[in-house]
Write a protein that holds these residues in place. Structure first.
Motif, PDB file in Angstrom:
ATOM      1  N   VAL A  30       0.869  -1.169   0.000  1.00 29.19           N
ATOM      2  CA  VAL A  30       0.000   0.000   0.000  1.00 29.19           C
ATOM      3  C   VAL A  30       0.905   1.218   0.000  1.00 29.19           C
ATOM      4  O   VAL A  30       1.716   1.396   0.911  1.00 29.19           O
ATOM      5  CB  VAL A  30      -0.938   0.011   1.225  1.00 29.19           C
ATOM      6  CG1 VAL A  30      -1.799   1.255   1.227  1.00 29.19           C
ATOM      7  CG2 VAL A  30      -1.794  -1.241   1.254  1.00 29.19           C
ATOM      8  N   PHE A  38      -2.638   3.890  -3.187  1.00 31.37           N
ATOM      9  CA  PHE A  38      -2.920   2.818  -4.118  1.00 31.37           C
ATOM     10  C   PHE A  38      -2.192   1.551  -3.703  1.00 31.37           C
ATOM     11  O   PHE A  38      -1.241   1.587  -2.929  1.00 31.37           O
ATOM     12  CB  PHE A  38      -2.603   3.208  -5.566  1.00 31.37           C
ATOM     13  CG  PHE A  38      -1.202   3.642  -5.828  1.00 31.37           C
ATOM     14  CD1 PHE A  38      -0.280   2.763  -6.348  1.00 31.37           C
ATOM     15  CD2 PHE A  38      -0.808   4.947  -5.581  1.00 31.37           C
ATOM     16  CE1 PHE A  38       1.017   3.169  -6.612  1.00 31.37           C
ATOM     17  CE2 PHE A  38       0.478   5.359  -5.846  1.00 31.37           C
ATOM     18  CZ  PHE A  38       1.399   4.467  -6.361  1.00 31.37           C
ATOM     19  N   GLN A  39      -2.699   0.408  -4.191  1.00 31.76           N
ATOM     20  CA  GLN A  39      -2.161  -0.896  -3.840  1.00 31.76           C
ATOM     21  C   GLN A  39      -1.535  -1.533  -5.072  1.00 31.76           C
ATOM     22  O   GLN A  39      -2.117  -1.495  -6.151  1.00 31.76           O
ATOM     23  CB  GLN A  39      -3.262  -1.818  -3.326  1.00 31.76           C
ATOM     24  CG  GLN A  39      -3.912  -1.341  -2.070  1.00 31.76           C
ATOM     25  CD  GLN A  39      -5.049  -2.262  -1.660  1.00 31.76           C
ATOM     26  OE1 GLN A  39      -5.520  -3.073  -2.442  1.00 31.76           O
ATOM     27  NE2 GLN A  39      -5.478  -2.121  -0.419  1.00 31.76           N
ATOM     28  N   GLU A  61      -0.925  -2.834 -10.371  1.00 40.07           N
ATOM     29  CA  GLU A  61      -1.868  -2.176  -9.467  1.00 40.07           C
ATOM     30  C   GLU A  61      -3.166  -2.966  -9.449  1.00 40.07           C
ATOM     31  O   GLU A  61      -3.636  -3.439 -10.488  1.00 40.07           O
ATOM     32  CB  GLU A  61      -2.128  -0.742  -9.937  1.00 40.07           C
ATOM     33  CG  GLU A  61      -2.994   0.042  -8.987  1.00 40.07           C
ATOM     34  CD  GLU A  61      -3.181   1.489  -9.394  1.00 40.07           C
ATOM     35  OE1 GLU A  61      -3.799   2.222  -8.618  1.00 40.07           O
ATOM     36  OE2 GLU A  61      -2.727   1.873 -10.482  1.00 40.07           O
ATOM     37  N   SER A  65      -7.926  -0.621  -6.596  1.00 37.87           N
ATOM     38  CA  SER A  65      -7.092   0.554  -6.374  1.00 37.87           C
ATOM     39  C   SER A  65      -7.117   1.467  -7.598  1.00 37.87           C
ATOM     40  O   SER A  65      -7.217   2.687  -7.473  1.00 37.87           O
ATOM     41  CB  SER A  65      -5.663   0.117  -6.068  1.00 37.87           C
ATOM     42  OG  SER A  65      -4.803   1.221  -6.007  1.00 37.87           O
TER      43      SER A  65
END
Length: 105
Positions: A30, A38-39, A61, A65
């Motif tokens: 993260v 965002f992840q 990504e 996210s």
């Protein structure tokens, strides 16, 4: 300049990532930036630092996210942008522009 890791803006498994922590394939990171959070999922590891185009092939990504980030970008674009007030007194040019603006209304 401090990296994102040193500022505590990268987390893995809800724990802050330290520079000494090993990242493994499949880790979900993260990342917090000024544009949002965002992840990303680690796909491949590299032994060497390389260009951004190559680095983007090493992670992916998550869909959730990406959708949230795009939604926030659209909201940010739709919000009005106001410039900060200049410090100090207005210059002669600024004064003329203000006078022109006041005469129009």
């Amino acid at each position: 300049m401090l990296s994102l890791r040193e500022l505590g803006r990268i987390k893995s498994s809800d724990h802050a990532v330290k520079p000494s922590r090993e990242v493994k394939i499949g880790d979900l990171l993260v990342i917090k930036t000024d544009r949002g959070e965002f992840q990303v999922e680690v796909l491949i590891l590299s032994e060497m630092r390389g260009p951004a185009a190559l680095a983007q092939t090493l992670y992916r990504e998550t869909e959730a996210s990406r959708a949230l980030r795009l939604k926030l970008d659209e909201e940010r674009k739709s919000m009005p942008h106001f410039d900060a007030f200049p410090a100090g007194r207005p210059s002669k040019r600024d004064r003329r522009n203000l006078d022109l603006l006041r005469r129009r209304f």
